[in-house]
Every structure is written in structure tokens, then in C-alpha cells.
Design a protein around this motif. Structure first.
Motif, PDB file in Angstrom:
ATOM      1  N   ASP A 118       0.827  -1.207   0.000  1.00 42.79           N
ATOM      2  CA  ASP A 118       0.000   0.000   0.000  1.00 42.79           C
ATOM      3  C   ASP A 118       0.863   1.260   0.000  1.00 42.79           C
ATOM      4  N   TRP A 119       2.105   1.110   0.349  1.00 41.27           N
ATOM      5  CA  TRP A 119       3.019   2.256   0.338  1.00 41.27           C
ATOM      6  C   TRP A 119       3.181   2.827  -1.069  1.00 41.27           C
ATOM      7  N   PHE A 120       3.136   1.974  -2.082  1.00 44.55           N
ATOM      8  CA  PHE A 120       3.400   2.396  -3.457  1.00 44.55           C
ATOM      9  C   PHE A 120       2.106   2.830  -4.155  1.00 44.55           C
ATOM     10  N   ASP A 121       2.254   3.711  -5.130  1.00 45.53           N
ATOM     11  CA  ASP A 121       1.094   4.148  -5.908  1.00 45.53           C
ATOM     12  C   ASP A 121       0.485   2.976  -6.676  1.00 45.53           C
ATOM     13  N   GLU A 122       1.342   2.086  -7.166  1.00 45.52           N
ATOM     14  CA  GLU A 122       0.884   0.901  -7.879  1.00 45.52           C
ATOM     15  C   GLU A 122       1.571  -0.324  -7.283  1.00 45.52           C
ATOM     16  N   ARG A 123       0.806  -1.401  -7.148  1.00 49.33           N
ATOM     17  CA  ARG A 123       1.405  -2.631  -6.649  1.00 49.33           C
ATOM     18  C   ARG A 123       2.214  -3.304  -7.751  1.00 49.33           C
ATOM     19  N   PRO A 124       3.281  -3.987  -7.363  1.00 50.72           N
ATOM     20  CA  PRO A 124       4.087  -4.697  -8.363  1.00 50.72           C
ATOM     21  C   PRO A 124       3.354  -5.938  -8.847  1.00 50.72           C
ATOM     22  N   PRO A 125       3.819  -6.551  -9.926  1.00 48.18           N
ATOM     23  CA  PRO A 125       3.219  -7.811 -10.380  1.00 48.18           C
ATOM     24  C   PRO A 125       3.195  -8.834  -9.236  1.00 48.18           C
ATOM     25  N   TYR A 126       2.107  -9.547  -9.150  1.00 47.02           N
ATOM     26  CA  TYR A 126       1.894 -10.485  -8.037  1.00 47.02           C
ATOM     27  C   TYR A 126       2.894 -11.634  -8.066  1.00 47.02           C
ATOM     28  N   ARG A 127       3.346 -12.025  -6.879  1.00 45.08           N
ATOM     29  CA  ARG A 127       4.114 -13.241  -6.696  1.00 45.08           C
ATOM     30  C   ARG A 127       3.445 -14.059  -5.593  1.00 45.08           C
ATOM     31  N   PRO A 128       3.508 -15.376  -5.677  1.00 44.30           N
ATOM     32  CA  PRO A 128       2.912 -16.201  -4.621  1.00 44.30           C
ATOM     33  C   PRO A 128       3.436 -15.797  -3.250  1.00 44.30           C
ATOM     34  N   GLY A 129       2.526 -15.628  -2.330  1.00 41.29           N
ATOM     35  CA  GLY A 129       2.888 -15.212  -0.977  1.00 41.29           C
ATOM     36  C   GLY A 129       2.646 -13.741  -0.707  1.00 41.29           C
ATOM     37  N   ALA A 155      14.021  -0.112   0.294  1.00 46.10           N
ATOM     38  CA  ALA A 155      12.748  -0.823   0.378  1.00 46.10           C
ATOM     39  C   ALA A 155      11.565   0.092   0.114  1.00 46.10           C
ATOM     40  N   PHE A 156      11.676   1.364   0.466  1.00 42.36           N
ATOM     41  CA  PHE A 156      10.559   2.287   0.303  1.00 42.36           C
ATOM     42  C   PHE A 156      10.506   2.895  -1.107  1.00 42.36           C
ATOM     43  N   GLU A 157      11.443   2.463  -1.943  1.00 46.65           N
ATOM     44  CA  GLU A 157      11.436   2.896  -3.337  1.00 46.65           C
ATOM     45  C   GLU A 157      11.344   1.728  -4.308  1.00 46.65           C
ATOM     46  N   ASP A 158      11.678   0.535  -3.842  1.00 43.58           N
ATOM     47  CA  ASP A 158      11.786  -0.630  -4.707  1.00 43.58           C
ATOM     48  C   ASP A 158      10.931  -1.764  -4.155  1.00 43.58           C
TER      49      ASP A 158
END
Length: 457
Positions: A93-104, A396-399
Motif C-alpha cells: 500500500d506504500w506504493f502508488d501501484e502494486r508490483p506484479p503479483y508473486r505467490p505469498g 525498500a521504500f522505493e523498490d
């Protein structure tokens, strides 16, 4: 089905009683406190003094295993928890867009709530469970023990009454009297390992104004100075806690119990200042907690269980200083395993002891190491010396790749060497550092001189 007696109706005891009852085991839950949570959450939280549960009025952020266990074992409790105001916060939720989903990725969720809300939801479900009898205001005075090698615990004593059970679960907390009862009955002593944390907590609770913003936007919830850690804990129903962590030897501890001094000091940290700028309404005095340790109590030694018919869960088994927020998660994981294997554990608890060492002990050891490092650093006010670790934390807060690894460690899903030791994470942190050749670890909180200007020494 094993007849079970549970001593203590904290989170671990309630969770164990409920999960055992739902698997068909007859359970009696003994709790010496007559008052229980649920009638009025704010009244219970802000006006119920609970000296035997010093963490009860401190801030909590419930980690992924809490949500995972509740959704798997007691989905009605999870729904009730949300209905009572607990909120889910996904690390992405920190990011404007979530990254592509990974299991877990679906696991990386913090539950933002006060502890009392979880207690109330669990207790309500326990009281609905036909196979669980709750005996409130009922203090257990000892164990009934049959001699043998090892001895066997056959129940508990409540006054002149002997309550028989096939399995006794000690969920009475870090001040459990069970070890003394065992040695008094002639059993080998439990193996207790304790490490003093050297850290003191001070927090104050606030409530956001109903006509104001619900948060300050994308602002980190943590800040640090060389001599202090600071954090904000957004919680249920508009409440939030502002928290300061110091060395127990810091001369500022006494002065910070003054609300005006506490708030002035808190505003020196960017994360705290951003939330206090919303003008939340104070709900409590400054609440202090110190004298903390990390304690592991094993009811088995090199010869095997010190007694059969008895196991520990929650703080009776593993008590950790709340810096990393592990306690509730470890307690519910133990309760889940216990409930799933109760008959076998009642016959022979050796497998349960082995599981706790494999599944829970590494997190205890990690807490001990983290507290030792934090205690030493805060005591001397040392700067952040590890450039790679500092870069990883900032990156971590950018990547999202690095944030995922950070979250997997934070939520007790992977150990640090597993999450951070991948080639992918190292490559991303290395690229982040290469783009910032002048990066130097630094704290975003005040200098000691700035601190001393508002906090009497």
C-alpha cells in the motif's frame, strides 16, 4: 478426544481454547481476572489497569501469522475483528501501484488494531463455543501430578477442587507459576533462558478528529535518532499510538512521562510530527513499560519432557520484547499447532517441544540479537554504521522487490538470510547504491543537542 485445561485467558489461552474446542476437545479455560474484554472497547482499553499484562495498553501491529491463523481456523473471529474496527494494511500500500503479483504476496498484511479488540473478538467466540467452559475469576492454585519417569500432570487444583485433564496448557503468561509447581512436585526444573532487553517504552494514545484527514499521506511510521527509536501505530476506530523507545539508562525517561515534554520530544521525529500535525485528540497519559526481557521456557531438557500431560503456549513458552511485534503471532501459531495435534501431545509432548524449537525458537533468537544491538546502540548513542543495511532499509521504500523481502522478514515468513540473501535483492540494493555513490547512513531524528533543548536531563 483429550480433555484439556487451559490456564490463562490471554491471546494464547483464548486462541488455544477456541481451536481445541472446535476440534471436539472438551476444554475448561481458567482465568483469575473476573473482568474480561468486550463490553466497551474504549472503557476496557483506557480505564482497565492490568498490572499482570503490562503490554495490554501498549501499541500493537499484528503480523501476517495472526491473520493467516485466524482466517484458516476461526474465520468468524477474523470477520468480527474487522467489524470491531481493525484495519488491514498491505505492505505494498506504500506504493502508488502494486508490483506484479508473486505467490505469498497476499500474506504481507498487518492488522492495525489495539490488542483489546482481538481479545474481545476471541472471547466472544470462545463463549459461543459449546465445548469450552470459561471459568472467570477462578485462580488455579497448582497442578495434580502423578509420580513417574517422567511425572505426569493429570489436572489442576482450584482451591480444594481437583480438576482432571488429559492435557494442561499453561497460557498464564511470563509470570507463570507452573515451573515452580513442577519443581515443587519433584519434577526436573524447566529450562528457562532469559535475556534483559535494556530498553524502555513510552507511548501516548490519540484519536484522529472525525472531521479531519485519516492519515498524513505517504509518511513512514518510524523515525530514529542515535539514542532513541520513534514510531506511530495507526490503529482501530481512529486511534493511534505515538511511541518512543530509549535505553533504560537514559536520563530523559522520567521527564518524558510529562505529556507536554513527551509531545515536544515526539515532534522532533519526522514520522511522529506528521501525525501529530493532524491535531489528534489525546486519549491517555504517557504510558511507560520497562523491565523487559526475552524469555524462553522449555518444559523439556536433554533427557526429554520434564513432565507429560503439560505444555506451554504464548508468553509462558516464549516471551519477547515487543520491538519486532512477534508475541501474538508466535502465540497463535503455537495454539494452532497444539490444537491440530492435541491427542498426540497429550500422550507424549516430545513432538510439540521439538516443533517449538524448530518453528519458534529462531525468531526468539533473532529478537535477542536485535535487542542486544539496539540496547547497546541506544545506550551509547552510536550512529548507524552498516552502510549496506541502511541502504537496504532506505531502498525498500522505493523498490517493491526489496520491500517484499523486508516484509517477509517483518511478518515472520522468511528469516533475514533467506529474504535478503537472494541474488535479486542484492542486485536491486546494489543498483540503488550505485545510483547514490555519496549515500551515507544517517538518522532522520534529532541530535542530542536538539533533544536536550526540549527534554530536561
Amino acid at each position: 478426544m483429550a480433555r484439556v485445561a487451559v490456564i490463562g485467558a490471554g491471546i494464547g489461552g483464548l486462541g488455544a481454547a477456541l481451536m481445541l474446542g472446535r476440534r471436539g476437545h472438551p476444554v475448561t479455560l481458567f482465568e483469575q481476572e473476573a473482568r474480561q474484554a468486550g463490553g466497551d472497547l474504549d472503557q476496557d482499553f483506557f480505564h482497565w489497569r492490568r498490572p499482570r499484562v503490562p503490554q495490554a495498553d501498549q501499541p500493537h501491529a499484528l503480523l501476517a501469522p495472526v491473520r493467516t491463523v485466524l482466517r484458516a481456523e476461526t474465520p468468524d473471529v477474523y470477520a468480527d475483528l474487522l467489524a470491531r474496527g481493525a484495519r488491514e494494511y498491505h505492505e505494498f500500500d506504500w506504493f502508488d501501484e502494486r508490483p506484479p503479483y508473486r505467490p505469498g504476496d497476499e500474506e504481507l498484511v498487518t492488522l492495525r488494531t489495539r490488542r483489546i479488540v482481538l481479545e474481545a473478538a476471541l472471547l466472544a467466540a470462545v463463549r459461543r463455543e459449546p465445548g469450552v467452559q470459561v471459568r472467570s475469576g477462578c485462580r488455579v492454585h497448582g497442578l495434580t501430578v502423578e509420580a513417574g519417569r517422567p511425572a505426569r500432570v493429570t489436572g489442576v487444583r482450584v482451591g480444594d477442587e481437583a480438576h482432571r485433564a488429559d492435557l494442561v496448557v499453561d497460557a498464564s503468561g511470563r509470570r507463570s507459576r507452573v515451573p515452580g509447581w513442577l519443581t515443587g512436585a519433584g519434577c526436573r526444573p524447566p529450562v528457562a533462558e532469559s535475556h534483559r532487553a535494556g530498553i524502555a517504552y513510552l507511548c501516548r494514545w490519540y484519536r484522529l478528529r472525525p472531521d479531519g484527514p485519516g492519515d498524513p499521506g505517504r509518511v513512514k511510521t518510524g523515525s530514529a535518532a542515535p539514542f532513541a527509536l520513534a514510531g506511530v501505530f495507526p490503529s482501530d476506530n481512529g486511534t493511534l499510538a505515538v511511541n518512543l523507545v530509549l535505553s533504560t539508562g537514559d536520563p530523559a525517561r522520567g521527564a518524558l512521562t510529562d505529556p507536554a515534554v513527551f509531545e515536544a520530544a515526539a515532534r522532533l521525529f519526522p514520522a511522529l510530527d506528521a501525525w501529530l500535525a493532524l491535531a489528534p485528540v489525546p486519549q491517555s497519559d504517557v504510558l511507560a513499560m520497562a523491565g523487559l526481557d526475552n524469555r524462553w521456557t522449555a518444559l523439556a531438557d536433554e533427557y526429554g519432557p520434564v513432565a507429560t500431560g503439560l505444555v506451554g503456549v504464548g508468553d509462558s513458552l516464549v516471551h519477547t520484547n515487543p520491538t519486532l511485534g512477534q508475541g501474538t503471532a508466535l502465540g497463535l501459531r503455537a495454539a494452532q499447532y497444539l490444537a491440530a495435534h492435541a491427542d498426540r501431545i497429550a500422550a507424549d509432548p516430545a513432538g510439540y517441544h521439538a516443533w517449538t524449537n524448530q518453528a519458534l525458537r529462531p525468531w526468539f533468537d533473532g529478537q535477542v540479537a536485535a535487542d542486544r544491538a539496539n540496547g547497546q546502540r541506544l545506550a551509547v548513542g552510536s550512529p548507524h554504521a552498516d552502510r549496506w543495511a541502511a541502504a537496504r532499509a532506505a531502498c525498500a521504500f522505493e523498490d517493491p522487490v526489496v520491500m517484499r523481502a523486508r516484509a517477509q522478514v517483518r511478518h515472520l515468513l522468511l528469516h533475514p538470510h533467506e529474504a535478503y540473501g537472494t541474488a535479486e535483492v542484492e542486485r536491486h540494493v546494489g543498483a540503488w547504491l550505485a545510483a547514490r555513490p555519496d549515500f551515507t547512513p544517517r538518522h532522520d531524528g534529532p541530535t542530542r543537542e536538539e533533544w536536550n533543548a526540549v527534554v530536561p536531563g
